[in-house]
Design a protein around this motif. Structure first.
Motif, PDB file in Angstrom:
ATOM      1  N   PRO A 231       0.881  -1.309  -0.128  1.00 62.96           N
ATOM      2  CA  PRO A 231       0.105  -0.094   0.041  1.00 62.96           C
ATOM      3  C   PRO A 231       0.717   1.163  -0.147  1.00 62.96           C
ATOM      4  N   ILE A 232       0.324   2.264  -0.572  1.00 65.43           N
ATOM      5  CA  ILE A 232       1.124   3.431  -0.719  1.00 65.43           C
ATOM      6  C   ILE A 232       0.731   4.699   0.179  1.00 65.43           C
ATOM      7  N   GLY A 233      -0.758   4.302   0.481  1.00 61.08           N
ATOM      8  CA  GLY A 233      -1.419   5.195   1.661  1.00 61.08           C
ATOM      9  C   GLY A 233      -2.801   5.504   0.977  1.00 61.08           C
ATOM     10  N   VAL A 234      -3.153   6.906   1.079  1.00 60.92           N
ATOM     11  CA  VAL A 234      -4.444   7.272   0.523  1.00 60.92           C
ATOM     12  C   VAL A 234      -4.267   7.560  -0.920  1.00 60.92           C
ATOM     13  N   ALA A 235      -5.243   6.858  -1.642  1.00 63.51           N
ATOM     14  CA  ALA A 235      -5.360   7.076  -3.031  1.00 63.51           C
ATOM     15  C   ALA A 235      -6.546   7.836  -3.323  1.00 63.51           C
ATOM     16  N   SER A 236      -6.435   8.974  -4.103  1.00 65.21           N
ATOM     17  CA  SER A 236      -7.353   9.698  -4.668  1.00 65.21           C
ATOM     18  C   SER A 236      -7.921   9.257  -6.137  1.00 65.21           C
ATOM     19  N   LEU A 237      -9.264   9.270  -6.269  1.00 67.84           N
ATOM     20  CA  LEU A 237      -9.813   8.544  -7.416  1.00 67.84           C
ATOM     21  C   LEU A 237     -10.806   9.447  -8.254  1.00 67.84           C
ATOM     22  N   ILE A 238     -10.262  10.057  -9.273  1.00 71.18           N
ATOM     23  CA  ILE A 238     -11.145  11.103  -9.733  1.00 71.18           C
ATOM     24  C   ILE A 238     -11.688  10.333 -11.169  1.00 71.18           C
ATOM     25  N   THR A 239     -13.049  10.287 -11.433  1.00 66.82           N
ATOM     26  CA  THR A 239     -13.636   9.465 -12.236  1.00 66.82           C
ATOM     27  C   THR A 239     -14.391  10.361 -12.999  1.00 66.82           C
ATOM     28  N   PRO A 240     -14.886   9.805 -14.385  1.00 62.62           N
ATOM     29  CA  PRO A 240     -15.629  10.623 -15.232  1.00 62.62           C
ATOM     30  C   PRO A 240     -17.068  10.383 -15.188  1.00 62.62           C
ATOM     31  N   TRP A 241     -17.956  11.092 -16.055  1.00 64.54           N
ATOM     32  CA  TRP A 241     -19.270  10.739 -15.768  1.00 64.54           C
ATOM     33  C   TRP A 241     -19.658   9.656 -16.516  1.00 64.54           C
ATOM     34  N   ASN A 242     -19.189   9.115 -17.618  1.00 65.92           N
ATOM     35  CA  ASN A 242     -19.514   8.089 -18.124  1.00 65.92           C
ATOM     36  C   ASN A 242     -19.146   6.677 -17.415  1.00 65.92           C
TER      37      ASN A 242
ATOM     38  N   PRO B 294     -19.961   5.428 -14.640  1.00 63.00           N
ATOM     39  CA  PRO B 294     -19.786   5.757 -13.093  1.00 63.00           C
ATOM     40  C   PRO B 294     -19.282   4.592 -12.153  1.00 63.00           C
ATOM     41  N   LEU B 295     -20.197   3.661 -11.980  1.00 62.50           N
ATOM     42  CA  LEU B 295     -20.001   2.393 -11.428  1.00 62.50           C
ATOM     43  C   LEU B 295     -18.775   1.644 -11.868  1.00 62.50           C
ATOM     44  N   ALA B 296     -18.652   1.399 -12.950  1.00 65.34           N
ATOM     45  CA  ALA B 296     -17.551   0.687 -13.586  1.00 65.34           C
ATOM     46  C   ALA B 296     -16.171   1.370 -13.235  1.00 65.34           C
ATOM     47  N   MET B 297     -16.075   2.584 -13.437  1.00 61.27           N
ATOM     48  CA  MET B 297     -14.694   3.100 -13.066  1.00 61.27           C
ATOM     49  C   MET B 297     -14.407   3.300 -11.823  1.00 61.27           C
ATOM     50  N   ILE B 298     -15.602   3.767 -10.733  1.00 63.75           N
ATOM     51  CA  ILE B 298     -15.194   3.848  -9.417  1.00 63.75           C
ATOM     52  C   ILE B 298     -14.819   2.374  -8.908  1.00 63.75           C
ATOM     53  N   THR B 299     -15.314   1.306  -9.299  1.00 60.76           N
ATOM     54  CA  THR B 299     -15.147  -0.151  -8.732  1.00 60.76           C
ATOM     55  C   THR B 299     -13.729  -0.430  -9.173  1.00 60.76           C
ATOM     56  N   ARG B 300     -13.489  -0.078 -10.367  1.00 62.09           N
ATOM     57  CA  ARG B 300     -12.241  -0.618 -11.047  1.00 62.09           C
ATOM     58  C   ARG B 300     -11.117   0.047 -10.193  1.00 62.09           C
ATOM     59  N   LYS B 301     -11.270   1.341 -10.283  1.00 63.54           N
ATOM     60  CA  LYS B 301     -10.026   2.012  -9.264  1.00 63.54           C
ATOM     61  C   LYS B 301     -10.165   1.748  -7.879  1.00 63.54           C
ATOM     62  N   ALA B 302     -11.318   1.797  -7.226  1.00 64.78           N
ATOM     63  CA  ALA B 302     -11.291   1.500  -5.687  1.00 64.78           C
ATOM     64  C   ALA B 302     -10.862  -0.178  -5.553  1.00 64.78           C
ATOM     65  N   GLY B 303     -11.210  -0.762  -6.248  1.00 64.62           N
ATOM     66  CA  GLY B 303     -11.083  -2.247  -6.108  1.00 64.62           C
ATOM     67  C   GLY B 303      -9.681  -2.496  -6.169  1.00 64.62           C
TER      68      GLY B 303
ATOM     69  N   PHE C  18      -6.825   9.129 -12.454  1.00 66.64           N
ATOM     70  CA  PHE C  18      -7.734   9.955 -13.110  1.00 66.64           C
ATOM     71  C   PHE C  18      -7.993   9.489 -14.506  1.00 66.64           C
ATOM     72  N   THR C  19      -9.347   9.817 -14.692  1.00 64.80           N
ATOM     73  CA  THR C  19      -9.629   9.176 -16.072  1.00 64.80           C
ATOM     74  C   THR C  19     -10.496  10.468 -16.663  1.00 64.80           C
ATOM     75  N   GLY C  20     -10.049  10.792 -17.741  1.00 71.16           N
ATOM     76  CA  GLY C  20     -10.938  11.972 -18.078  1.00 71.16           C
ATOM     77  C   GLY C  20      -9.992  12.994 -19.569  1.00 71.16           C
ATOM     78  N   SER C  21     -10.178  14.037 -19.351  1.00 69.45           N
ATOM     79  CA  SER C  21      -9.557  14.831 -20.747  1.00 69.45           C
ATOM     80  C   SER C  21      -8.248  14.844 -20.538  1.00 69.45           C
ATOM     81  N   THR C  22      -7.529  15.079 -21.607  1.00 75.08           N
ATOM     82  CA  THR C  22      -6.089  15.588 -21.570  1.00 75.08           C
ATOM     83  C   THR C  22      -5.864  16.651 -20.935  1.00 75.08           C
ATOM     84  N   ASN C  23      -6.533  17.816 -21.131  1.00 71.25           N
ATOM     85  CA  ASN C  23      -6.375  19.081 -20.622  1.00 71.25           C
ATOM     86  C   ASN C  23      -6.336  19.012 -19.162  1.00 71.25           C
TER      87      ASN C  23
END
Length: 159
Positions: A7-18, A20-29, A95-100
């Motif tokens: 473990p590295i400690g606290v992981a911050s997971l920033i997810t996109p709108w499309n 949402p369930l899959a993105m959050i569970t993939r990252k958090a899992g 983070f999953t989202g735009s390049t900018n």
């Protein structure tokens, strides 16, 4: 080569709108499996999915403080992202989202040398080999591109 899962400690997971369930569970899992705690910052358009997952995590017996959600409106999203990137207790950002936005988060994380995983600007690449049935490949590309109201994309390249 040796891989050590720690473990590295606290992981911050920033997810996109499309998705949402899959993105959050993939990252958090992945983060939870490695022994990290999570702070999920869902897209402003889909906060209820993240809150429902947090409720289910509580019901499943995940201790308080292990799976956390912070929501915001669109106006405050940049300042919330900056706080997550610059907070000394956050060890990594996914983070999953735009390049900018990814470029901005990369810059903000550089001050603390945080671990950073970025999935930026994807459009579902689609590779077709010369040996493939081109009609089936085209049908697959079209189905991928337009399923879920066009929120998934395809890029077709023939090899």
């Amino acid at each position: 080569m040796v891989v050590i899962h720690q473990p590295i400690g606290v992981a911050s997971l920033i997810t996109p709108w499309n998705f949402p369930l899959a993105m959050i569970t993939r990252k958090a899992g992945a983060a939870l499996a490695a022994g990290c705690t999570c702070v999920v910052k869902p897209a402003e358009d889909t906060p209820l999915t993240a809150l429902a997952i947090a409720n289910l995590a509580t019901e499943a017996g995940i201790p308080p403080g292990v799976f956390n959600v912070i929501t915001s409106d669109r106006h405050h999203a940049p300042s919330v992202g900056k706080q997550l990137c610059e907070h000394p207790l956050v060890a990594g950002i996914s983070f999953t989202g735009s390049t900018n936005v990814g470029k901005l988060l990369y810059k903000q994380c550089s001050k603390g040398l945080k671990r950073l995983g970025l999935e930026l600007g994807g459009n579902a690449p689609f590779v077709v080999f010369k040996s493939a049935n081109i009609e089936q490949a085209v049908q697959g590309a079209i189905a991928s591109k337009f399923r879920n109201a066009g929120q998934v994309g395809s890029f077709c390249k023939v090899f």
